[in-house]
Design a protein around this motif. Structure first.
Motif: not given
Lengths: 169, 169, 169, 169
Positions: B69-95
């Protein structure tokens, strides 16, 4: 949280450990969840930190914290209501068949990669419902990393032979 | 729950799977949690039933349901907010750094030893908080076995280089 | 949410309204909580917006939303389990003595100063526990302003004469 | 729960009462919710029992208990974060605009028709989220009648003039 003050309680630490060893091997000896103490309406459990509990970054996973809190509250209930005196009827006892119906958990701080301690305390033990809370903190720290409140359904006594159904989530 | 209607959404199914493979190996390919679909404010995940999820009696454990349940809700959020376009910054992205702050889960029925499906639906995605629910049911059944509501904190953008901290519980 | 499909259900809209008028004057006619519809496992209630529900700024208070959600889920349960056929025993019926044991409510958006609608839907009605959710939205809007999940304890039948105890919080 | 140990705290009892009188008349003097004490991460409030809180049977209503718990946790947060020093900016301060996002409340026992006391204790006060619990008991009794855990969103500082929006649910 001591073994004294057992008035009203139905199981002590040794009895609970023996019950878990027989009926819940996933919590028993050799496993990662260790029952450290039981007292009047309370229980203390330890999650022995293992590689499988960790997430990248060295923090303990949410499901591991959930499991620790859930089992800690259940053990506190078990200490109060017991599993009866007849070994043959233990699996069908209300204590063995008690199930979690609701848990609300707040994640407060990111735990470090160390053993986690859960202190469970029951708020109410009724005939059919029990409610308790669990505070989780890293060993050696006082700051709570998570707090959970759970509701547990205590089934009625069963007279007839019913198929064995195990209780714990 | 389809891939259409991506207006506003930031990641599609392939992008989410690639992100998980790189950053959350515990959810990625080869693991037991499988992202099956993402849609507008929704996600569907599968828990591929394995021996380790089971309890005596053949039911799926509470912590396994919690994780799904926890991961499913997180993935739905991730789909909405994303992790940005710069691969180098993905780990620090809000998503990538979004964390669970609260989950309330109700266990409704005892699941059978079969794959579990979680359908997550977001109630609200704010700038700093997202709230969503997840319904869990056994494959081939319509009856819910559990329902969870979760709150997630979305961190602010980080400009400077900060130590990598992983998001998911 | 219609009156059709009453198979299994024990009370229809007229019966519920009559019961509330007799036993819960605080919900009955002339009051601010209005039962608009009941259906299979569902109920729709309205909070008729009044000055006393408002907070400075023109928003509806949290306790008013809590009350609306709580009563809506209770009414859906009442429709399923009823209060029996003997008027003399209504106050002692399980339906009349059902009590809220837990509510988890998320406040999603600030409601405007307009009537609030609650759509309750039960997740499970067992012999002793019922679990349901309620979605709240302002009249004329589809966006949810709050979501609640509640657990209710259904007491056993009482054979003997017991002191009258009222059910609803 | 004393007024000592105010290190870090931003408002004392007199300041909180003055703030409520000005900005939350529904909680201020003459009303039914009385702030009795604030301390480090704590607050104690009283619900002065009035006819309007009662349900048939002489018990205090669920929404009244919800309101007491909600406001008690909010007041404890207010003591920690304050409303700033500039009277003109108080309504726009983060403290005044803090809102409840989630409350999970367990009803443990039926309260008698007497004043209710809420003891709130914060679990965590972050920059943007605060989490706290409240224990409710009837005056003169130690047994808890309800327990609530709540999450509150603390808005960022506002520099520009924004429309006045009131905080509390």
């Amino acid at each position: 949280m001591s073994e004294s003050g057992t008035q009203g309680r139905k199981m002590n630490l040794a009895q609970i450990r023996a019950f878990l060893e027989d009926h819940f091997p996933q919590i028993g000896p050799g496993n990662d969840l260790i029952v450290e103490a039981v007292g009047s309406m309370t229980a203390r459990l330890r999650l022995a930190q293992q590689e499988k509990h960790l997430r990248p970054g060295g923090t303990i996973s949410g499901p591991s914290m959930f499991a620790l809190a859930d089992v800690a509250i259940y053990i506190a209930i078990l200490g109060e209501i017991g599993v009866g005196d007849d070994p043959a009827k233990v699996p069908m006892s209300p204590g063995a068949r008690t199930v979690t119906t609701n848990i609300n958990i707040n994640f407060l701080r990111r735990p470090i990669a160390r053993d986690l301690i859960a202190d469970a305390k029951l708020m109410r033990v009724g005939r059919r419902l029990a409610v308790g809370e669990a505070w989780l903190h890293s060993e050696g720290s006082d700051e709570p990393v998570a707090h959970a409140v759970g509701t547990y359904a205590i089934p009625a006594e069963i007279s007839a032979d019913v198929p064995f159904m195990i209780a714990l989530h």
